[in-house]
Design an enzyme around this catalytic site. Structure first.
Site, short mmCIF file in Angstrom:
data_model
loop_
_atom_site.label_atom_id
_atom_site.label_comp_id
_atom_site.label_asym_id
_atom_site.label_seq_id
_atom_site.Cartn_x
_atom_site.Cartn_y
_atom_site.Cartn_z
N HIS A 1 0.82 -1.20 0.00
CA HIS A 1 0.00 0.00 0.00
C HIS A 1 0.85 1.25 0.00
O HIS A 1 0.48 2.28 -0.56
CB HIS A 1 -0.94 -0.02 1.21
CG HIS A 1 -2.18 -0.80 0.93
ND1 HIS A 1 -2.96 -1.36 1.90
CD2 HIS A 1 -2.76 -1.13 -0.25
CE1 HIS A 1 -3.98 -1.97 1.34
NE2 HIS A 1 -3.87 -1.86 0.04
N GLU B 1 0.18 -18.05 -19.10
CA GLU B 1 1.10 -17.59 -18.05
C GLU B 1 1.75 -18.76 -17.33
O GLU B 1 2.48 -18.58 -16.36
CB GLU B 1 0.41 -16.62 -17.08
CG GLU B 1 -0.93 -17.05 -16.59
CD GLU B 1 -1.64 -15.98 -15.77
OE1 GLU B 1 -1.04 -14.97 -15.42
OE2 GLU B 1 -2.82 -16.20 -15.48
N ARG C 1 8.08 -13.79 -8.41
CA ARG C 1 8.02 -12.50 -9.10
C ARG C 1 8.17 -11.31 -8.15
O ARG C 1 8.47 -10.21 -8.57
CB ARG C 1 6.73 -12.37 -9.92
CG ARG C 1 5.48 -12.49 -9.09
CD ARG C 1 4.25 -12.67 -9.96
NE ARG C 1 3.57 -11.41 -10.23
CZ ARG C 1 2.44 -11.32 -10.92
NH1 ARG C 1 1.88 -12.40 -11.43
NH2 ARG C 1 1.87 -10.17 -11.12
N ARG D 1 -8.58 -6.78 -14.36
CA ARG D 1 -8.24 -7.69 -13.26
C ARG D 1 -9.39 -7.68 -12.27
O ARG D 1 -9.41 -6.88 -11.34
CB ARG D 1 -6.95 -7.24 -12.58
CG ARG D 1 -5.68 -7.47 -13.39
CD ARG D 1 -4.46 -7.04 -12.59
NE ARG D 1 -3.22 -7.58 -13.09
CZ ARG D 1 -2.32 -6.90 -13.80
NH1 ARG D 1 -2.54 -5.64 -14.09
NH2 ARG D 1 -1.20 -7.47 -14.20
N ASN E 1 4.20 -11.73 -16.56
CA ASN E 1 4.67 -11.68 -15.16
C ASN E 1 4.74 -13.09 -14.58
O ASN E 1 5.76 -13.52 -14.04
CB ASN E 1 3.72 -10.85 -14.29
CG ASN E 1 3.44 -9.48 -14.88
OD1 ASN E 1 4.24 -8.98 -15.65
ND2 ASN E 1 2.31 -8.90 -14.54
N ASP E 2 3.64 -13.80 -14.72
CA ASP E 2 3.65 -15.17 -14.20
C ASP E 2 4.44 -16.11 -15.10
O ASP E 2 5.12 -17.01 -14.61
CB ASP E 2 2.21 -15.67 -14.04
CG ASP E 2 1.62 -15.19 -12.73
OD1 ASP E 2 2.31 -15.34 -11.70
OD2 ASP E 2 0.51 -14.65 -12.73
N CYS F 1 -0.36 -9.07 -21.93
CA CYS F 1 -0.90 -8.16 -20.91
C CYS F 1 0.00 -8.10 -19.68
O CYS F 1 -0.29 -7.37 -18.74
CB CYS F 1 -2.32 -8.53 -20.53
SG CYS F 1 -2.47 -10.17 -19.83
N ARG G 1 -11.08 -10.61 -17.10
CA ARG G 1 -10.47 -11.83 -16.59
C ARG G 1 -11.24 -12.29 -15.36
O ARG G 1 -11.52 -11.48 -14.48
CB ARG G 1 -9.00 -11.57 -16.21
CG ARG G 1 -8.33 -12.83 -15.68
CD ARG G 1 -6.86 -12.63 -15.47
NE ARG G 1 -6.60 -11.81 -14.30
CZ ARG G 1 -5.37 -11.46 -13.92
NH1 ARG G 1 -4.32 -11.83 -14.65
NH2 ARG G 1 -5.18 -10.73 -12.84
C1 PEP Z 1 0.66 -11.75 -15.65
O1 PEP Z 1 0.88 -12.73 -14.92
O2 PEP Z 1 1.49 -11.31 -16.48
C2 PEP Z 1 -0.62 -11.04 -15.55
C3 PEP Z 1 -0.95 -10.10 -16.41
O3 PEP Z 1 -1.42 -11.38 -14.52
P1 PEP Z 1 -1.21 -10.82 -13.02
O4 PEP Z 1 -0.05 -9.86 -13.06
O5 PEP Z 1 -2.48 -10.17 -12.63
O6 PEP Z 1 -0.91 -12.08 -12.27
MG MG Z 2 -0.79 -13.58 -13.81
#
Ligand code: PEP
Ligand code: MG
Length: 845
Positions: A459, A697, A731, A566, A720-721, A768, A603
């Site tokens: 936060h 992902e 991550r 999201r 990201n994942d 994304c 999503r």
């Molecule tokens: C990702 O994993 O790249 C993704 C867009 O989902 P999140 O970051 O919400 O896990």
């Molecule tokens: Mg993800």
């Protein structure tokens, strides 16, 4: 505690008994640590001399302490200087906190190894709680393990707890870095405890959130300090200042150990000033940069009295403080700078309503504790619980809990929440800042901040972004030793902190910033232009959003749609689920903001991993990122998914609706979810199901993309994942932040494979994950054949502008070369070179 019975201690080993005076180590022979005996061992298993609890077991396995049922503390130390063996030669058979019986084996050691590698095998058994002892056998005789050898004599009441200066306010030292190579093990800890006992004040030693009674050797050892730890000494009582001065000096000098020679690269606090130019690295929590002066923000300790006479009165004190805290939070909400800030303080208000916190506090009040003590204990226990759940997001929520807890405590103690008083151009440095501190910062004076704790999703990071302040978190703890007033460059974009930056570096940075600002202004002016390459290829640039406000902002910044809503963030921090109607209203409002010609990709709930959802309770998991996450969780609770499908379907027809499933790793998951969706589509009497796609992902989904492609309408790659699962790197891990890089060729190969499979079946592919929001990645993703980039809202104009500078065929050639590189560093370097070359070409033309 009053000790009433004599207690016999058993020999922990077989061997020859020696008087302590003969031990060739003054720290033991002088009895600074405590009185006791020494055995030259003939056996190799250390056994318990009394029954009790293992109150401390040194990580290196060479020493442990037992606290007996009557409060005696007995330390055993195998060999001399064996701490240097770092655990080699020792096998621990017990754990800290374990109850053991007298005679129970505790540690096995390899006597041959110790004889070769340590100074001596002489093993000490010392009573460190200070009682008088009587020897039961004469010196220099052979004793058998388990044979009674010493007797602890009973002591009167007065021999118990030392008087505590409870009501006096504690004074804290500046943080300092521990330079002892083996931390505060027995010898330095003994000297420190001995020195502390020379003062009347109650004295504590702090490391992060752990504290030890500085007069207790066992308590200091139990901190398990290591070299480089940042420590603080606090003291309360009439000679507190003197005590702090003496103990800080003792710690800085190494408590009897030679620390200067032994600690290359790690300097005691004072020496840091002699190393200008040392760069500290962390993780960017909020972008930007600033030059200012260091202001260390130390945590404020509140004076809490433990007991109270009238429980009813204490209950009223608690209730009153809670009411006042809720009012304060409401005021903060009313004056909030934006939605993010308002949301955080709303969540804090909800925490104050938590029945389990109140239950815990009331239970303690009923046992005679004060309201402040009870409330504090409830907050600390719950925060510990959050931290221990293995989720970085929950651990960050522990900070919120502590913050709100302090707010109530201050109200109870009649202390004012006041803004920090600061000099101009302050760059705040702290172990951790609380959301309340962050929100109340005077932005006219604060240029940015840097913390040891916290994460990019905390936060505090969200607030920093809302305030437009650059911030770095996850810094090494020696940042806390930088002297107040030190000139410092905070380069949050690179996650770097430069003490005493050189003027040339500053000038370079300034001119870079100026160019960036110019460019931003230009990109913004052209935000509505389409993202079409020089050779006429259109790349769709859409937005990643988590609220209606972001949807509206995205449209105003030239977003061509929403590539990722999201949904789990829509009702985060709610203690109860939103009603189906409320959910449907939210999706419809976002759909209306986009209109009928734009894509809206919703999503479904991606809960689990680092994203808990308060109203979806989940079991604790050892590896939450590898557990019931995303679609797995939803399929385990199909009603949740069905309800969400129904709510999303309410916006069909108002926009180009797409539904996307997160964390899909198996075809069966897609098929099961599609079946549920089809049921709901039918039940609502809709003519057709909206477009259905999956996130790529998980490596299994990327590798099987050719099998998924015929069964979906689109893919969106969550880099990201995908990066964390491909490289096996958390991550959010602050130490792996620079390596868990989506530019790694392994990730790029999975993207390439996904695109090929999708296009072979006529399906489109978006990206994304955060990679899509990097301007450096745009030519690469374009060249790999990606059709859509869904990016962080403020970056839409920059990404679109970058696309307009490129040529698709050149990007394809570039991507083909890059995919063969070896690591992310090479990829970044290559792209940077191309970028510079292209820029100079543009300039020449
Ligand atoms: C990702 O994993 O790249 C993704 C867009 O989902 P999140 O970051 O919400 O896990
Ligand atoms: Mg993800």
């Amino acid at each position: 505690m009053a000790i009433t019975q004599p207690l016999q201690l058993l020999a922990p080993l077989s061997g020859v008994l020696l008087p302590l005076d003969q031990v060739p180590d003054p720290v033991f022979s002088s009895r600074v640590i405590g009185d006791g005996l020494c055995i030259d061992p003939t056996t190799q298993t250390l056994c318990a001399p009394l029954s009790g609890v293992i109150s401390n077991l040194q990580h290196s396995g060479h020493a442990l302490s037992i606290t007996g049922e009557q409060g005696h503390q007995v330390l055993m130390h195998i060999g001399l200087d064996t701490v240097n063996l770092a655990g080699k030669g020792f096998t621990c058979l017990v754990e800290e906190g374990q109850q053991v019986a007298a005679g129970q084996p505790l540690i096995e050691f390899d006597a041959d190894y110790l004889a070769q590698h340590a100074r001596s095998l002489l093993t000490l058994m010392l009573v460190v709680s200070g009682e008088a002892l009587t020897g039961l056998v004469t010196d220099s005789v052979l004793v058998e393990a388990g044979q009674p050898v010493l007797q602890i004599e009973p002591a009167g009441e007065e021999n118990g707890a030392e008087p505590q200066a409870e009501d006096a306010e504690a004074v804290f030292s500046q943080p300092l870095i521990l330079a002892n190579p083996q931390g505060l093990h027995a010898r330095p800890a003994a000297l420190l405890a001995q020195a502390a006992k020379g003062f009347a004040a109650s004295i504590s030693l702090h490391r992060r959130e752990d504290s030890a009674n500085a007069k207790s050797l066992v308590s200091i050892m139990a901190l398990q300090t290591v070299q480089g730890d940042v420590l603080q000494v606090s003291a309360a009582g009439e000679d507190a200042e003197r005590a702090i001065q003496a103990l800080v000096q003792l710690l800085a000098s190494g408590c009897g150990e030679n620390v200067r020679a032994a600690a290359p690269g790690l300097q005691p606090a004072a020496a840091l000033d002699e190393t200008p130019g040392t760069v500290l690295r962390g993780v960017c929590a909020s972008p930007g940069s600033a030059v200012g002066q260091v202001v260390q923000v130390a945590e404020q300790r509140l004076p809490i009295t433990e007991c109270a006479a009238n429980p009813q009165q204490e209950r009223e004190v608690l209730e009153q403080a809670l009411r006042e805290a809720v009012r304060d939070l409401q005021q903060l909400r009313d004056n909030a700078l934006g939605e993010a800030q308002e949301e955080i303080f709303r969540a804090h208000q909800e925490l104050l309503d938590d029945p389990s916190l109140l239950e815990q506090a009331h239970a303690l009040i009923a046992t005679g504790k004060s309201a402040a003590f009870a409330w504090n204990a409830a907050i600390e226990a719950t925060a510990e619980l959050f931290k221990g759940l293995g989720s970085s997001l929950l651990a960050e929520r522990a900070v919120d809990l502590a913050d709100v807890g302090q707010r109530v405590l201050k109200r109870m103690l009649g202390l004012q929440e006041h803004a920090l008083s600061l000099p101009d151009q302050a760059i705040l440095i702290a172990e951790q800042l609380t959301p309340s501190q962050t929100a109340s910062l005077d932005t006219a004076k604060v240029l940015g901040f840097a913390t040891v704790g916290g994460g990019a999703t905390s936060h505090v990071a969200i607030l920093a972004r809302a305030l437009g302040l650059p911030a770095i978190c996850g810094l090494p703890s020696w940042v806390l030793s930088l002297a107040n007033g030190t000139r410092i460059l905070l380069d949050a974009d690179r996650g770097e902190l430069h003490p005493d930056p050189d003027p040339q570096h500053l000038q370079q940075l300034q001119s870079q910033r100026q160019q960036q600002r110019l460019r931003q202004r230009q990109d913004l002016a052209q935000a509505a232009w389409p993202a079409v390459t020089r050779d006429g290829h259109h790349l769709e640039v859409t937005a990643n959003i988590a609220s209606l406000a972001e949807a509206e902002q995205a449209m105003s910044l030239g977003g061509e749609g929403v590539g990722l809503l999201r949904s789990e963030f829509l009702y985060q921090d709610r203690g109860h689920a939103p009603s189906p109607e409320e959910q449907a209203d939210t999706y419809q409002a976002i759909a209306r903001a986009l209109g009928p010609t734009r894509n809206l990709v919703v999503r479904t709930l991606d809960v689990g991993g680092d994203k808990p959802l308060a109203y979806v309770p989940m079991d604790r998991e050892a590896n939450p990122f590898l557990g019931l996450r995303g679609i797995r969780l939803c399929l385990a609770r199909p009603e949740l998914l069905r309800e969400q499908f129904r709510a999303i379907l309410a916006s069909a027809g108002q926009t180009r609706l797409h539904i996307m499933l997160p964390m899909v790793s198996q075809l069966a998951e897609l098929r099961q979810a599609r079946q549920l969706l089809d049921d709901e589509v039918r039940a609502l009497g809709l003519a057709q199901r909206p477009k259905l796609g999956i996130m790529i992902e998980v490596p299994s989904a990327a590798l099987m993309a050719d099998r998924f492609a015929p069964e979906v309408d689109f893919f969106s790659i969550g880099t990201n994942d995908l990066t964390q699962y491909t490289l096996a790197m958390d991550r959010d891990h602050p130490r792996l932040a620079s390596q868990a890089d989506s530019f790694h060729p392994s990730v790029l190969r999975l993207i390439a494979r996904t695109v090929q499979a999708a296009h072979a079946h006529g399906k489109w592919v978006g990206v994304c994950g955060a990679l899509a929001s990097e301007t450096l990645a745009v030519p690469l993703l374009l060249g790999l054949g990606v059709d859509e980039l869904s990016v962080s809202v403020p970056l839409i104009p920059a990404i679109k502008a970058r696309v307009r500078e490129l040529d698709l065929s050149e990007c394809q050639a570039l991507a083909a070369r890059i995919i063969d590189l070896e690591d992310a560093v090479q990829v970044r370097e290559y792209l940077q070179q191309q970028h510079v070359a292209a820029d100079s070409l543009i300039l020449e033309n």
